[in-house]
Design a protein around this motif. Structure first.
Motif, mmCIF file in Angstrom:
data_model
loop_
_atom_site.group_PDB
_atom_site.id
_atom_site.type_symbol
_atom_site.label_atom_id
_atom_site.label_comp_id
_atom_site.label_asym_id
_atom_site.label_seq_id
_atom_site.Cartn_x
_atom_site.Cartn_y
_atom_site.Cartn_z
ATOM 1 N N GLU A 10 41.187 42.774 9.305
ATOM 2 C CA GLU A 10 40.927 41.449 9.880
ATOM 3 C C GLU A 10 42.213 40.618 9.941
ATOM 4 O O GLU A 10 42.485 39.927 10.925
ATOM 5 N N LEU A 19 43.929 39.305 13.476
ATOM 6 C CA LEU A 19 44.164 37.884 13.763
ATOM 7 C C LEU A 19 45.656 37.602 13.965
ATOM 8 O O LEU A 19 46.020 36.753 14.778
ATOM 9 N N ALA A 71 37.257 32.437 0.772
ATOM 10 C CA ALA A 71 37.744 31.433 1.721
ATOM 11 C C ALA A 71 37.798 30.031 1.134
ATOM 12 O O ALA A 71 38.374 29.127 1.732
ATOM 13 N N ALA A 92 36.326 38.472 6.955
ATOM 14 C CA ALA A 92 36.811 37.301 7.687
ATOM 15 C C ALA A 92 37.134 36.125 6.758
ATOM 16 O O ALA A 92 38.216 35.537 6.855
ATOM 17 N N PRO A 93 36.237 35.758 5.829
ATOM 18 C CA PRO A 93 36.583 34.640 4.933
ATOM 19 C C PRO A 93 37.849 34.909 4.102
ATOM 20 O O PRO A 93 38.691 34.024 3.949
ATOM 21 N N SER A 125 40.834 34.457 6.189
ATOM 22 C CA SER A 125 41.156 33.038 6.406
ATOM 23 C C SER A 125 42.068 32.519 5.296
ATOM 24 O O SER A 125 43.070 31.844 5.543
#
Lengths: 443, 443
Positions: free
Chosen positions: B29, B33, B147, B320-321, B324
């Motif tokens: 991920e 990104l 996150a 994803a978290p 981040s």
């Protein structure tokens, strides 16, 4: 401009001189902690912080006995112009003389820590530019939601993410009033009286209850979240004075509570992404994390692409909590002074268009008192359809003279929704639109 | 060591080279990104970020099609030794080879972003020292609570405040299991099966359910909050495998829920302030903000002298978290590289003693199955009194063979409380201590 001081890890670098502008509730607490916690703060900064002066309007007021009397001066301009001040803390509030003093402080080589949401929402650009020009920090964690870290998380923690939406309860007074209305069933005036009696609302509560304070914070949040310049003039603002006991009851019947929300969001338009910032009362479901924010507490709910849903919760005002945020910034900017560096500056590269409220996507809860006769529902439904507004739920209650339709719409442009409500008011068989409020946080 | 790159505000500085160690769920991920959001990240950093290499264990695994195949290498050591890497992201996890790779990266002049809680809890000092020696950043927001920004708030936002206590739900798996037990009334094994079926628990769930993961995070939090070196060996740890449906029911009967808490607190002793860090299941009142943290969510509740009560809430894990949090750190340390500066380093000046669990102040909930005969209550009460433990509430239920005493104590030293429970088990008229659990967050 003072030279970059040297330091060592034990906090024994050259002392940094700190000037404090304003000595009300917050200022007094900041000064008291700077003196009391001097040894600990020196360790954290890498150099001692020396309180060099406190500018006040009236020199003759009684002050905290721990604060040396000779620090006080009425000559704020002289204090920030001395040229040997490393950090200026501004807790006067308002536009002038705060702006002029901050600019003078920066010109004289000081880093600035401010809690001034009104000034930042009015004219952050001028302050940022002045700070950048002299390579100094401008920090303002205390300007939004008191002790709750939200400025730093938006500026730094989420710097690798794409914020989509921020929903904030950022004004303690209005949350206290709405919470009291929810808990006791009382009306707005009664709840405001109670808030004033308990010290949660000022004698002149306008800035809070009309949403000005929350709108300032919305402008600051939107600017940080979307890397775009947003000022208070860009923020749609409605206060809570029109919220009635009936609204709160109606919310409760559909499993919601009424909150004053600051809403900042990215909206995808045919012309590309844009930004919307608005402050208004809204119904949110009981199950939403913001629904359980009681009394004068604040909370900021952030939805971002990768992190998902985050919430930051805590006391949004008060001398000690605000002093915590101010002193966190003081330690940060002082550390930076010790090392001769500065933190992140303004970030406005996205330059997104800031949309009018009419173009925001919202949903409405509408309660309509109607004649209970054949064709009423069809006529009302037709009014929604004419503006392209789709109905999510409808509930009919009562009969005879007391019939009421309670409608919750699907999401639509706010302009279409408000036009629908205006059209409903004109219908013959509609006696009154007894409640019309936006609904947020519903999936 | 690479020279400090120059920059301008448009993100057009010399590209910064980023190396990624590990390409599992989080790494993939992060890489995706970095490639997809390259333009936006360049603006935020002040220079482009160029993904220069991805170290993996197995080169032949199928990878995200967006990631150039020639970036992958099995030679992690070679990648971090190249000498032209500005930022190394470590998402391999575990002690070795992660530690050696991070140290090599720092020696070669890279700043390091890591999500490695186990390594930080085991040996943060070595990493901090290596980073300080070469004047580079060591950032690890993703190591605690995914996150949720908590490392930066503790290191920076609360740098001017005195943290008194941190209560954290910092492990999603155990919160999911306990929440399922609370919601459905099921036992531990059944709830764990469900969690595994839904992907909230790993096939080997030991690190989560035995509290090792939470203990690592507690060590990191305690170190930051109290400016003291705390490692996982200093953290008292109990997992949730002994939590029974009866415990959960008993909690519910007194208006509480069971949570696995990481508790870090400052304790005032006759010899001055000290620190306690512990992880164990505890009952907390339904009204406590942590009680409403459901499913696999995490939350960290902070009590500090000036700020009062703050809570940070969000997803504590997931690709994803976590990405981040990693990317927020990447932007921060990359910005610092562009400016030739570093952020705050280790802060251990307080060097407080870390106390044994026995010296922590806790309160217990104890459910005791007893013979229902005269003198039972007196005997039981006497057992508490002998250890100086004061009883807050007592409830007697059932009769005949089923009599049960449910006792909640006032605060006492944990050693006295656990000694009391041991003594109760020895009493003739006590058939079983069917539940003994600490109670937290009660005023």
């Amino acid at each position: 401009m003072s030279a970059s001081p040297s330091s060592d890890a034990s906090g024994a670098g050259r002392p940094l001189k700190v000037a404090l502008l304003g000595c009300g509730v917050v200022g007094t607490e900041v000064a008291r902690l700077l003196v009391r916690d001097a040894a600990e703060l020196a360790h954290r900064v890498g150099a001692p912080l020396e309180l060099a002066g406190i500018a006040v309007r009236r020199i003759d007021r009684e002050r905290d006995a721990e604060l040396p009397a000779d620090l006080f001066t009425t000559d704020a301009k002289g204090l920030v112009s001395r040229g040997d001040i490393d950090v200026v803390i501004e807790v006067i509030g308002g536009i002038e003389p705060a702006r002029e003093l901050i600019l003078t402080a920066l010109e004289n080589g000081a880093s600035v820590v401010t809690a001034n949401k009104a000034l930042l929402a009015e004219d952050a650009a001028t302050l940022y530019e002045a700070a950048e020009k002299v390579d100094r920090d401008l920090a303002f964690e205390a300007a939004v939601a008191g002790a709750i870290p939200i400025v730093r998380p938006l500026r730094e923690s989420l710097a690798g993410d794409a914020v989509e939406r921020v929903l904030g309860i950022v004004n303690g007074t209005t949350n206290f009033v709405l919470d009291a209305m929810t808990t006791t069933g009382s009306g707005f005036t009664e709840a405001l009286d109670e808030a004033q009696r308990l010290g949660y609302a000022e004698a002149d509560p306008t800035a809070d209850i009309e949403g000005f304070d929350a709108a300032s914070k919305a402008a600051i949040i939107a600017g940080l979240a979307f890397h775009t310049r947003v000022s208070i003039g860009d923020v749609h603002r409605e206060g809570i004075t029109e919220v009635s006991a009936a609204d709160v009851r109606s919310a409760s019947e559909m499993g919601c509570v009424v909150k004053l929300l600051a809403i900042c969001e990215r909206i995808d338009t045919p012309d590309g992404p844009a930004v919307s910032a608005r402050v208004h009362p809204a119904m949110i479901p009981d199950t939403h994390p913001l629904a359980s924010v009681r009394e004068a507490y604040n909370a900021v709910f952030v939805e971002s692409e990768s992190a998902g849903q985050l919430m930051f919760y805590g006391p949004g005002a008060g001398g000690a909590p605000t002093a915590s945020a101010v002193l966190g910034d003081v330690v940060s900017v002082a550390r930076n002074r010790v090392r001769g560096v500065v933190g992140p500056g303004e970030s406005t590269h996205a330059q997104l268009e800031v949309l009018d409220i009419g173009r925001a996507r919202t949903r409405y809860h509408v309660a309509i008192d109607v004649d209970d006769r054949a064709g009423v529902l069809a006529t009302v439904a037709q009014a929604f359809a004419e503006f392209g507004v789709s109905i999510k739920t409808v509930r009919q209650e009562g009969h005879g003279d007391d019939a009421q339709l309670v409608i919750v719409t699907h999401e639509a442009e706010d302009a279409a929704l408000s036009a629908t409500v205006a059209a409903l008011r004109e219908l013959d068989m509609v006696r009154d639109v007894s409640s019309a409020m936006r609904v947020e946080g519903m999936s």
